[in-house]
Design an enzyme around this catalytic site. Sequence first.
Site, PDB file in Angstrom:
ATOM      1  CG  HIS A 100      -0.260  -0.297   2.513  1.00 50.08           C
ATOM      2  ND1 HIS A 100       0.090  -1.584   2.868  1.00 50.08           N
ATOM      3  CD2 HIS A 100       0.145   0.498   3.513  1.00 50.08           C
ATOM      4  CE1 HIS A 100       0.668  -1.559   4.056  1.00 50.08           C
ATOM      5  NE2 HIS A 100       0.738  -0.311   4.475  1.00 50.08           N
ATOM      6  CG  HIS A 102       1.181   5.038   4.198  1.00 44.34           C
ATOM      7  ND1 HIS A 102       0.362   4.967   5.306  1.00 44.34           N
ATOM      8  CD2 HIS A 102       1.917   3.893   4.205  1.00 44.34           C
ATOM      9  CE1 HIS A 102       0.589   3.834   5.945  1.00 44.34           C
ATOM     10  NE2 HIS A 102       1.529   3.161   5.304  1.00 44.34           N
TER      11      HIS A 102
HETATM   12  P1  AMP Z   1       1.828   0.060   7.328  1.00 41.80           P
HETATM   13  O1  AMP Z   1       2.299   0.289   8.741  1.00 41.80           O
HETATM   14  O2  AMP Z   1       2.639   0.797   6.322  1.00 41.80           O
HETATM   15  O3  AMP Z   1       1.689  -1.408   7.031  1.00 41.80           O
HETATM   16  O4  AMP Z   1       0.404   0.736   7.244  1.00 41.80           O
HETATM   17  C1  AMP Z   1      -0.790   0.062   7.504  1.00 41.80           C
HETATM   18  C2  AMP Z   1      -1.838   1.137   7.667  1.00 41.80           C
HETATM   19  O5  AMP Z   1      -3.108   0.541   7.588  1.00 41.80           O
HETATM   20  C3  AMP Z   1      -1.771   1.871   9.016  1.00 41.80           C
HETATM   21  O6  AMP Z   1      -1.534   3.256   8.774  1.00 41.80           O
HETATM   22  C4  AMP Z   1      -3.142   1.610   9.625  1.00 41.80           C
HETATM   23  O7  AMP Z   1      -3.659   2.721  10.310  1.00 41.80           O
HETATM   24  C5  AMP Z   1      -3.984   1.272   8.402  1.00 41.80           C
HETATM   25  N1  AMP Z   1      -5.131   0.416   8.637  1.00 41.80           N
HETATM   26  C6  AMP Z   1      -5.169  -0.754   9.327  1.00 41.80           C
HETATM   27  N2  AMP Z   1      -6.404  -1.275   9.291  1.00 41.80           N
HETATM   28  C7  AMP Z   1      -7.168  -0.420   8.542  1.00 41.80           C
HETATM   29  C8  AMP Z   1      -8.540  -0.402   8.147  1.00 41.80           C
HETATM   30  N3  AMP Z   1      -9.382  -1.382   8.499  1.00 41.80           N
HETATM   31  N4  AMP Z   1      -8.978   0.641   7.401  1.00 41.80           N
HETATM   32  C9  AMP Z   1      -8.127   1.623   7.035  1.00 41.80           C
HETATM   33  N5  AMP Z   1      -6.831   1.660   7.383  1.00 41.80           N
HETATM   34  C10 AMP Z   1      -6.350   0.661   8.134  1.00 41.80           C
END
Ligand code: AMP
Length: 114
Positions: A100, A102
């Site tokens: 993903h 950001h």
């Molecule tokens: P990473 O740490 O780069 O793997 O980012 C994962 C991101 O996913 C974090 O910023 C979380 O806040 C976000 N996240 C986790 N679960 C959800 C969800 N159900 N809906 C939207 N964002 C989420």
Amino acid sequence: MEPTIFDLILNKEIPADIVFENDDVLGFKDVNPQAPIHVLFIPKVRIATHNDLDASNIDYMSKIHLAINEYAAQIGEAANGYRIVMNCNENGQQTVFHIHMHFLAGRKMEWPPG
Ligand code: AMP
């Protein structure tokens, strides 16, 4: 590969605040926003980490970048600017193993990052 929470979002099995969608990419608001605008752009196929990108799936990265350009223009933040970040594995603080990007916007970002 274990499904992740993003698979549930892709399959519309759990709700998400979806702000962008095309055939290949979904964009939805991060539940724990780190900026006034914080959207996650994911490919509609499972690629666990940046390390798993290869010749067979690298086109998804282009599609994500183009999706971000389209979205930034649509919300009027292209000229103001933004930050895009992809975390990989433990040192990168990756927590969801479905790649993903950001998209962070709406304020001036710190540099260098922590
Ligand atoms: P990473 O740490 O780069 O793997 O980012 C994962 C991101 O996913 C974090 O910023 C979380 O806040 C976000 N996240 C986790 N679960 C959800 C969800 N159900 N809906 C939207 N964002 C989420």
